[in-house]
Design an enzyme around this catalytic site. Sequence first.
Site, PDB file in Angstrom:
ATOM      1  N   ASP A   6       1.581   6.517   2.290  1.00  0.00           N
ATOM      2  CA  ASP A   6       1.331   5.115   2.631  1.00  0.00           C
ATOM      3  C   ASP A   6       2.073   4.285   1.583  1.00  0.00           C
ATOM      4  O   ASP A   6       2.571   4.826   0.581  1.00  0.00           O
ATOM      5  CB  ASP A   6      -0.187   4.841   2.568  1.00  0.00           C
ATOM      6  CG  ASP A   6      -0.543   3.401   2.907  1.00  0.00           C
ATOM      7  OD1 ASP A   6       0.167   2.771   3.714  1.00  0.00           O
ATOM      8  OD2 ASP A   6      -1.541   2.892   2.350  1.00  0.00           O
ATOM      9  N   SER A   7       2.103   2.976   1.796  1.00  0.00           N
ATOM     10  CA  SER A   7       2.667   2.100   0.772  1.00  0.00           C
ATOM     11  C   SER A   7       1.810   2.134  -0.496  1.00  0.00           C
ATOM     12  O   SER A   7       2.284   1.809  -1.576  1.00  0.00           O
ATOM     13  CB  SER A   7       2.720   0.670   1.304  1.00  0.00           C
ATOM     14  OG  SER A   7       1.410   0.260   1.665  1.00  0.00           O
ATOM     15  N   TYR A  67       4.160  -3.189   2.144  1.00  0.00           N
ATOM     16  CA  TYR A  67       5.188  -3.078   3.187  1.00  0.00           C
ATOM     17  C   TYR A  67       5.043  -4.231   4.197  1.00  0.00           C
ATOM     18  O   TYR A  67       6.020  -4.681   4.781  1.00  0.00           O
ATOM     19  CB  TYR A  67       5.017  -1.772   3.979  1.00  0.00           C
ATOM     20  CG  TYR A  67       5.498  -0.489   3.325  1.00  0.00           C
ATOM     21  CD1 TYR A  67       6.070  -0.455   2.049  1.00  0.00           C
ATOM     22  CD2 TYR A  67       5.389   0.726   4.024  1.00  0.00           C
ATOM     23  CE1 TYR A  67       6.495   0.751   1.495  1.00  0.00           C
ATOM     24  CE2 TYR A  67       5.829   1.926   3.472  1.00  0.00           C
ATOM     25  CZ  TYR A  67       6.374   1.931   2.210  1.00  0.00           C
ATOM     26  OH  TYR A  67       6.808   3.122   1.676  1.00  0.00           O
ATOM     27  N   GLY A  68       3.815  -4.632   4.394  1.00  0.00           N
ATOM     28  CA  GLY A  68       3.491  -5.514   5.521  1.00  0.00           C
ATOM     29  C   GLY A  68       4.077  -6.906   5.460  1.00  0.00           C
ATOM     30  O   GLY A  68       4.067  -7.634   6.451  1.00  0.00           O
ATOM     31  N   CYS A  70       0.164   4.936   7.417  1.00  0.00           N
ATOM     32  CA  CYS A  70       0.423   3.510   7.264  1.00  0.00           C
ATOM     33  C   CYS A  70       0.827   2.977   8.634  1.00  0.00           C
ATOM     34  O   CYS A  70       1.855   3.377   9.180  1.00  0.00           O
ATOM     35  CB  CYS A  70       1.557   3.328   6.256  1.00  0.00           C
ATOM     36  SG  CYS A  70       2.138   1.638   6.097  1.00  0.00           S
ATOM     37  N   ASN A  71      -0.013   2.105   9.177  1.00  0.00           N
ATOM     38  CA  ASN A  71       0.261   1.564  10.517  1.00  0.00           C
ATOM     39  C   ASN A  71       1.583   0.803  10.541  1.00  0.00           C
ATOM     40  O   ASN A  71       2.311   0.833  11.530  1.00  0.00           O
ATOM     41  CB  ASN A  71      -0.861   0.612  10.930  1.00  0.00           C
ATOM     42  CG  ASN A  71      -2.206   1.299  11.084  1.00  0.00           C
ATOM     43  OD1 ASN A  71      -2.587   1.686  12.165  1.00  0.00           O
ATOM     44  ND2 ASN A  71      -2.932   1.462   9.981  1.00  0.00           N
ATOM     45  N   THR A  72       1.888   0.126   9.436  1.00  0.00           N
ATOM     46  CA  THR A  72       3.114  -0.679   9.366  1.00  0.00           C
ATOM     47  C   THR A  72       4.344   0.226   9.414  1.00  0.00           C
ATOM     48  O   THR A  72       5.290  -0.030  10.160  1.00  0.00           O
ATOM     49  CB  THR A  72       3.120  -1.506   8.053  1.00  0.00           C
ATOM     50  OG1 THR A  72       1.857  -2.153   7.907  1.00  0.00           O
ATOM     51  CG2 THR A  72       4.233  -2.526   8.052  1.00  0.00           C
ATOM     52  N   GLU A 124      -5.187  -2.749  -3.746  1.00  0.00           N
ATOM     53  CA  GLU A 124      -4.336  -2.161  -4.783  1.00  0.00           C
ATOM     54  C   GLU A 124      -4.846  -2.526  -6.180  1.00  0.00           C
ATOM     55  O   GLU A 124      -4.701  -1.754  -7.117  1.00  0.00           O
ATOM     56  CB  GLU A 124      -2.873  -2.623  -4.616  1.00  0.00           C
ATOM     57  CG  GLU A 124      -2.163  -2.006  -3.421  1.00  0.00           C
ATOM     58  CD  GLU A 124      -2.084  -0.481  -3.456  1.00  0.00           C
ATOM     59  OE1 GLU A 124      -1.790   0.080  -4.516  1.00  0.00           O
ATOM     60  OE2 GLU A 124      -2.340   0.136  -2.402  1.00  0.00           O
ATOM     61  N   CYS A 133      -4.822  -1.429   9.593  1.00  0.00           N
ATOM     62  CA  CYS A 133      -4.093  -1.206   8.336  1.00  0.00           C
ATOM     63  C   CYS A 133      -5.007  -0.324   7.497  1.00  0.00           C
ATOM     64  O   CYS A 133      -6.209  -0.619   7.370  1.00  0.00           O
ATOM     65  CB  CYS A 133      -3.854  -2.532   7.621  1.00  0.00           C
ATOM     66  SG  CYS A 133      -3.325  -2.350   5.899  1.00  0.00           S
ATOM     67  N   THR A 134      -4.472   0.758   6.973  1.00  0.00           N
ATOM     68  CA  THR A 134      -5.346   1.732   6.316  1.00  0.00           C
ATOM     69  C   THR A 134      -6.039   1.168   5.061  1.00  0.00           C
ATOM     70  O   THR A 134      -7.117   1.624   4.694  1.00  0.00           O
ATOM     71  CB  THR A 134      -4.560   3.013   5.963  1.00  0.00           C
ATOM     72  OG1 THR A 134      -3.335   2.659   5.314  1.00  0.00           O
ATOM     73  CG2 THR A 134      -4.246   3.814   7.212  1.00  0.00           C
ATOM     74  N   HIS A 135      -5.423   0.169   4.436  1.00  0.00           N
ATOM     75  CA  HIS A 135      -6.072  -0.437   3.263  1.00  0.00           C
ATOM     76  C   HIS A 135      -7.410  -1.110   3.635  1.00  0.00           C
ATOM     77  O   HIS A 135      -8.282  -1.250   2.785  1.00  0.00           O
ATOM     78  CB  HIS A 135      -5.162  -1.499   2.643  1.00  0.00           C
ATOM     79  CG  HIS A 135      -4.067  -0.952   1.790  1.00  0.00           C
ATOM     80  ND1 HIS A 135      -2.919  -0.411   2.307  1.00  0.00           N
ATOM     81  CD2 HIS A 135      -3.942  -0.874   0.433  1.00  0.00           C
ATOM     82  CE1 HIS A 135      -2.125  -0.037   1.316  1.00  0.00           C
ATOM     83  NE2 HIS A 135      -2.724  -0.302   0.164  1.00  0.00           N
TER      84      HIS A 135
HETATM   85  N1  DGL Z   1      -1.611   0.447   4.569  1.00  0.00           N
HETATM   86  C1  DGL Z   1      -0.561  -0.030   5.363  1.00  0.00           C
HETATM   87  C2  DGL Z   1      -0.891  -0.091   6.858  1.00  0.00           C
HETATM   88  O1  DGL Z   1      -1.683   0.700   7.331  1.00  0.00           O
HETATM   89  C3  DGL Z   1       0.289  -1.178   4.904  1.00  0.00           C
HETATM   90  C4  DGL Z   1      -0.126  -2.053   3.778  1.00  0.00           C
HETATM   91  C5  DGL Z   1       1.060  -2.813   3.211  1.00  0.00           C
HETATM   92  O2  DGL Z   1       1.765  -2.204   2.415  1.00  0.00           O
HETATM   93  O3  DGL Z   1       1.264  -3.972   3.576  1.00  0.00           O
HETATM   94  O4  DGL Z   1      -0.327  -0.862   7.594  1.00  0.00           O
END
Ligand code: DGL
Length: 264
Positions: free
Chosen positions: A7-8, A39-40, A70-72, A148, A180-182
């Site tokens: 993931d990011s 990443y988003g 990571c969905n993104t 984070e 988003c996994t976060h």
């Molecule tokens: N955790 C990531 C997701 O599932 C992206 C978070 C990010 O880096 O913006 O989309």
Amino acid sequence: MNIGIFDSGIGGMTLLHQAMAALPLENYIFYADTDHVPYGTKSKEQVIGFVDEVMRFMTAHDCKAVVIACNTATAVAAEEMRRKYDIPIIGIEPAVKPAVAASHGRRVLVAATPLTVREKKLQKLVERVDYSHLVDLVALPRLVELAERGDFDTGEAGEYLQKELSGYNLENYGELVLGCTHFNFFKDTFRKLLPADVALIDGSDGTIRHLKEVLCARGELESEKRTESPSVRYFRSGRELTAQAELEYMRRLHERLERMHEIS
Ligand code: DGL
């Protein structure tokens, strides 16, 4: 051989945590691309470049499969990576389909990063399953930053979510998709803000199920019993975590995820 999960940042630990429970005999490499998080809020081209770098790392580290946790990254890079690399690549996606099915005609709110919300992949998925136009999309990038920083209990996430969700009449919703996994780290905060009958759902169960099926079909599931618990090596953008304090932080994140897993 290893299963690579990336993931990011720490969001992907949701997938790692569940994979370790479902497939305890496997060896894992967890890679958080913290040099490039988030990443988003970046461009599609930038994220494809970051993901390519991670994929090169995974293939050089004896991975039999890679989970894009990571969905993104799945939205912008999974197809291209599947064309480029020869190993199975399993990507998490927002659980829009099961959410629409479970909402029984009530609205569905999909929360994700700005890039996921903008991407065609999610829009096409919504078009495919949202016959009755019940789905709304909302971008919540600040939660990535807070996760984070480890700001889980400072109240900041609650204030932010209250503001961002104030435009939605939450009583009309049946499901909230954590796209988003976060966001899984904040299930307790979401739960406090949402009416009790709005269910939280994310794509990790389906992703782990798919990983298991793919490895099983290829005859690559680890079957040898080991006495030790599943082995994991943690990396931050290519640098392995070896300091006790860093590994202890990872352990605490797993503990938090265990608590969040109970919340639905
Ligand atoms: N955790 C990531 C997701 O599932 C992206 C978070 C990010 O880096 O913006 O989309």
